[in-house]
Enzyme design. Structure first.
Site, PDB file in Angstrom:
ATOM      1  N   ALA A  32       0.844  -1.193   0.000  1.00 45.39           N
ATOM      2  CA  ALA A  32       0.000   0.000   0.000  1.00 45.39           C
ATOM      3  C   ALA A  32       0.879   1.243   0.000  1.00 45.39           C
ATOM      4  CB  ALA A  32      -0.904   0.005   1.232  1.00 45.39           C
ATOM      5  N   ILE A  33       0.357   2.317  -0.578  1.00 43.03           N
ATOM      6  CA  ILE A  33       1.066   3.595  -0.615  1.00 43.03           C
ATOM      7  C   ILE A  33       0.140   4.692  -0.124  1.00 43.03           C
ATOM      8  CG2 ILE A  33       2.061   5.362  -2.139  1.00 43.03           C
ATOM      9  CD1 ILE A  33       3.061   3.117  -3.935  1.00 43.03           C
TER      10      ILE A  33
ATOM     11  N   CYS B 150      -8.351  -0.943   1.246  1.00 44.05           N
ATOM     12  CA  CYS B 150      -8.006  -1.086  -0.173  1.00 44.05           C
ATOM     13  C   CYS B 150      -9.214  -1.282  -1.083  1.00 44.05           C
ATOM     14  CB  CYS B 150      -7.035  -2.251  -0.345  1.00 44.05           C
ATOM     15  SG  CYS B 150      -5.609  -2.204   0.745  1.00 44.05           S
TER      16      CYS B 150
END
Length: 219
Positions: free
Chosen positions: A145-146, A176
């Site tokens: 994840a970013i 997400c």
């Protein structure tokens, strides 16, 4: 501009609040030119973080369950929604001054994705982008994840790569966009040393961002 220098700080396991303070101090030092662009690499104890786009009800586990499992909760100024940080997960916080030659938020995020995709390839794993989403994805779910924050063109926060992560903790939140999550361990069928993944992340980060690593950071 000449080639930039990248300072690496491998911090081990750091409580989330303490890591926020380290980020703030590093951000000031990078902004004022007291130290070069810096990549912080670390692991957090069990933590849920809520980004700026988190909706009410993003944490679906009751407070009692969080307490029993030793999970803390933080609201942050990064982009993105709710996510989990914890043991067996490699977290990278790039503190990078994008000015004057890289003043492009989307490019920065795409470059972080490229670092992760290349790192996965180093372990014979295929990862890819999905249009409209961020992070590194695989055929079995999202592996990294970013979520970033940029102020005066200096970046904070960053990425979280599931290496040996206990994925059951993602059941505590709606994460997400509802996409399934996976880990390198789940994809490879074995545990991987975090240090080995750090080595590859460092090399690929310097490669993608065209930086020279300060000192001998990679074993």
């Amino acid at each position: 501009m000449g080639q930039r220098t990248l300072k690496i700080e491998r911090l081990g396991r750091v409580e989330y609040g303490a890591a926020l303070e380290i980020q703030k101090q590093t951000e000031r030092a990078v902004l004022t030119g007291q130290q070069p662009d810096t990549l912080l690499l670390l692991e957090h104890p069990h933590t849920l973080t809520l980004g700026r786009r988190s909706a009410e009800g993003a944490i679906i586990a009751p407070a009692r369950i969080l307490e029993e499992r030793g999970v803390t909760v933080f609201e942050t100024n990064r982009g993105g929604k709710a996510t989990y940080h914890g043991l067996g997960q490699l977290v990278g916080y790039p503190i990078v001054n994008l000015s004057p030659d890289r003043e492009d938020v989307h490019r920065f995020v795409r470059d972080l994705e490229e670092v992760l995709i290349r790192t996965m390839r180093d372990f014979d794993l295929e990862a890819f982008r999905i249009q409209g989403l961020t992070g590194a994805h695989t055929s079995r779910g999202k592996v990294a994840a970013i979520g970033v924050h940029i102020a005066r063109w200096v970046t904070t926060h960053g990425f979280a790569l599931n290496v040996n992560t206990d994925l059951s903790h993602f059941n505590l939140i709606i994460a997400c966009e509802g996409e399934p999550v996976t880990s390198m361990k789940e994809l490879l069928g074995r545990e991987i040393k975090l240090d080995d993944v750090e080595d590859r992340i460092i090399e690929r980060f310097a490669e993608v961002f065209e930086m020279e690593i300060e000192g001998a950071a990679v074993a």
